[in-house]
Design a protein around this motif. Structure first.
Motif, PDB file in Angstrom:
ATOM      1  N   SER A  19      32.217 -41.458  59.771  1.00 63.54           N
ATOM      2  CA  SER A  19      31.985 -40.209  59.036  1.00 63.54           C
ATOM      3  C   SER A  19      31.699 -39.065  59.992  1.00 63.54           C
ATOM      4  CB  SER A  19      30.798 -40.381  58.079  1.00 63.54           C
ATOM      5  OG  SER A  19      30.413 -39.133  57.544  1.00 63.54           O
ATOM      6  N   LYS A  20      32.355 -37.928  59.755  1.00 65.59           N
ATOM      7  CA  LYS A  20      32.118 -36.722  60.546  1.00 65.59           C
ATOM      8  C   LYS A  20      31.214 -35.725  59.827  1.00 65.59           C
ATOM      9  CE  LYS A  20      33.227 -34.585  63.544  1.00 65.59           C
ATOM     10  NZ  LYS A  20      32.050 -34.135  64.321  1.00 65.59           N
ATOM     11  N   GLY A  21      30.695 -36.096  58.655  1.00 61.97           N
ATOM     12  CA  GLY A  21      29.869 -35.157  57.910  1.00 61.97           C
ATOM     13  C   GLY A  21      30.704 -34.352  56.929  1.00 61.97           C
ATOM     14  N   GLY A  22      30.080 -33.427  56.251  1.00 54.44           N
ATOM     15  CA  GLY A  22      30.748 -32.672  55.194  1.00 54.44           C
ATOM     16  C   GLY A  22      30.320 -33.218  53.831  1.00 54.44           C
ATOM     17  N   PHE A  23      30.421 -32.376  52.815  1.00 52.85           N
ATOM     18  CA  PHE A  23      29.823 -32.721  51.528  1.00 52.85           C
ATOM     19  C   PHE A  23      30.451 -33.939  50.866  1.00 52.85           C
ATOM     20  CE2 PHE A  23      33.461 -30.287  50.173  1.00 52.85           C
ATOM     21  CZ  PHE A  23      33.793 -30.791  48.919  1.00 52.85           C
ATOM     22  N   THR A  25      31.144 -36.782  52.297  1.00 59.03           N
ATOM     23  CA  THR A  25      30.894 -38.039  53.006  1.00 59.03           C
ATOM     24  C   THR A  25      29.692 -38.862  52.529  1.00 59.03           C
ATOM     25  OG1 THR A  25      29.660 -36.905  54.775  1.00 59.03           O
ATOM     26  CG2 THR A  25      32.044 -37.175  55.081  1.00 59.03           C
ATOM     27  N   GLU A  43      27.888 -36.354  64.853  1.00 61.70           N
ATOM     28  CA  GLU A  43      27.316 -35.024  64.645  1.00 61.70           C
ATOM     29  C   GLU A  43      27.713 -34.118  65.805  1.00 61.70           C
ATOM     30  OE1 GLU A  43      26.082 -31.820  63.453  1.00 61.70           O
ATOM     31  OE2 GLU A  43      25.513 -33.453  62.086  1.00 61.70           O
ATOM     32  N   ALA A  51      24.703 -33.161  55.179  1.00 66.54           N
ATOM     33  CA  ALA A  51      25.421 -34.397  54.849  1.00 66.54           C
ATOM     34  C   ALA A  51      25.014 -35.528  55.783  1.00 66.54           C
ATOM     35  CB  ALA A  51      26.927 -34.167  54.914  1.00 66.54           C
ATOM     36  N   ASN A  52      24.928 -35.247  57.073  1.00 62.92           N
ATOM     37  CA  ASN A  52      24.541 -36.298  58.023  1.00 62.92           C
ATOM     38  C   ASN A  52      23.069 -36.683  57.872  1.00 62.92           C
ATOM     39  OD1 ASN A  52      27.011 -36.839  59.142  1.00 62.92           O
ATOM     40  ND2 ASN A  52      26.744 -35.473  60.902  1.00 62.92           N
TER      41      ASN A  52
END
Length: 276
Positions: A19-23, A25, A43, A51-52
């Motif tokens: 996962s790279k983050g963002g809503f 994920t 991150e 998100a993270n």
């Protein structure tokens, strides 16, 4: 989102979730944790985004770009990897870049990047001081979609583009200095290419303040100079560019001392270890 993620993961049965983050994920990360699927997060900024933060308790490891980020993370989960940089950026042809811009080789060139949609404050201020800048520099201005100024189209030493994609490596190779926002990926590209930069981060009013922290980190490390958007005026911009030119050797030497981290290999190894 969580219910769909839960059943989708059950259908495709991945070995690892990255996962790279963002809503979008957190539901996927939560569903992966419930299904006992290992999760790796990355991150890019100094402080983790929302998100993270929501996903972190359910992740096996979180890879991070900046060394300072480690203090915001559980020690047993943090892995300092840096950010992957596109290999093609290293393969630019300076002569081809000058041809694209219509530049000569007898004046230093400055690349101005405001982001994919441009930056009105930067665009306006750069254009207001063009007569002074062009005495010393050639300017390649990536101004964003719809932001071309047709009255400047015939100005010698000034090349403006809405956006450049495939030819960006050549443009980087042809330019000596960069004026840019302070997104994490861009910063690590500039560091990899050893490009002295003046960073003008997005203000806290326009973001969560991550660019301000990113830029300050690069300034403290000796990789870049910083000018806040609140202090951006024609006079401060001209002075900052003058300072950037005078510190070119110092900044390049500091960047050359940076130990190139193979972020891709480090991230892939972290994923492999999670799968064992």
């Amino acid at each position: 989102g969580f219910i769909k993620a839960f059943f989708t993961l059950g259908r495709i049965k991945p070995d690892v979730v990255f996962s790279k983050g963002g809503f979008v994920t957190p539901p996927v990360v939560w569903a992966a944790w419930l299904r006992r699927i290992p999760v790796i997060i990355h991150e890019s900024d100094i402080t983790p985004g929302l998100a993270n933060k929501l996903a972190l308790p359910f992740a096996n490891h979180i890879c991070h770009a900046f060394a300072e980020t480690a203090k915001h993370l559980p020690a047993n989960k943090a892995v300092h990897t840096g950010i992957p940089v596109r290999e093609e950026l290293r393969k630019g042809d300076a002569q081809k870049g000058r041809e694209i811009c219509g530049f000569s080789s007898d004046k230093p060139a400055v690349l101005v990047i405001g982001g994919s949609v441009g930056a009105q404050a930067i665009n306006k201020t750069i254009r207001s001081v063009l007569p002074d800048l062009l005495k010393t520099f050639q300017i390649c201005h990536l101004c964003g979609r719809g932001n071309l100024d047709k009255t400047l189209s015939q100005t010698d030493g000034y090349a403006q583009f809405e956006y450049i994609s495939d030819d960006l490596p050549h443009i980087f190779a042809a330019t000596d200095f960069v004026i840019s926002r302070a997104g994490a990926t861009t910063l690590f590209e500039l560091l990899t290419l050893h490009k002295p930069a003046l960073l003008i981060p997005l203000s806290a009013r326009a973001s969560r303040g991550d660019q301000i922290l990113n830029a300050q980190s690069f300034k403290n490390t000796g990789y870049s100079l910083v000018l806040s958007e609140a202090d951006l005026t024609p006079d401060t911009l001209l002075q900052s560019i003058t300072d950037l030119k005078s510190k070119e050797t110092e900044l390049k030497n500091t960047m050359s001392e940076w130990s190139d981290r193979d972020a891709i290999s480090d991230i892939v190894q972290t994923i492999r270890n999670a799968h064992k």
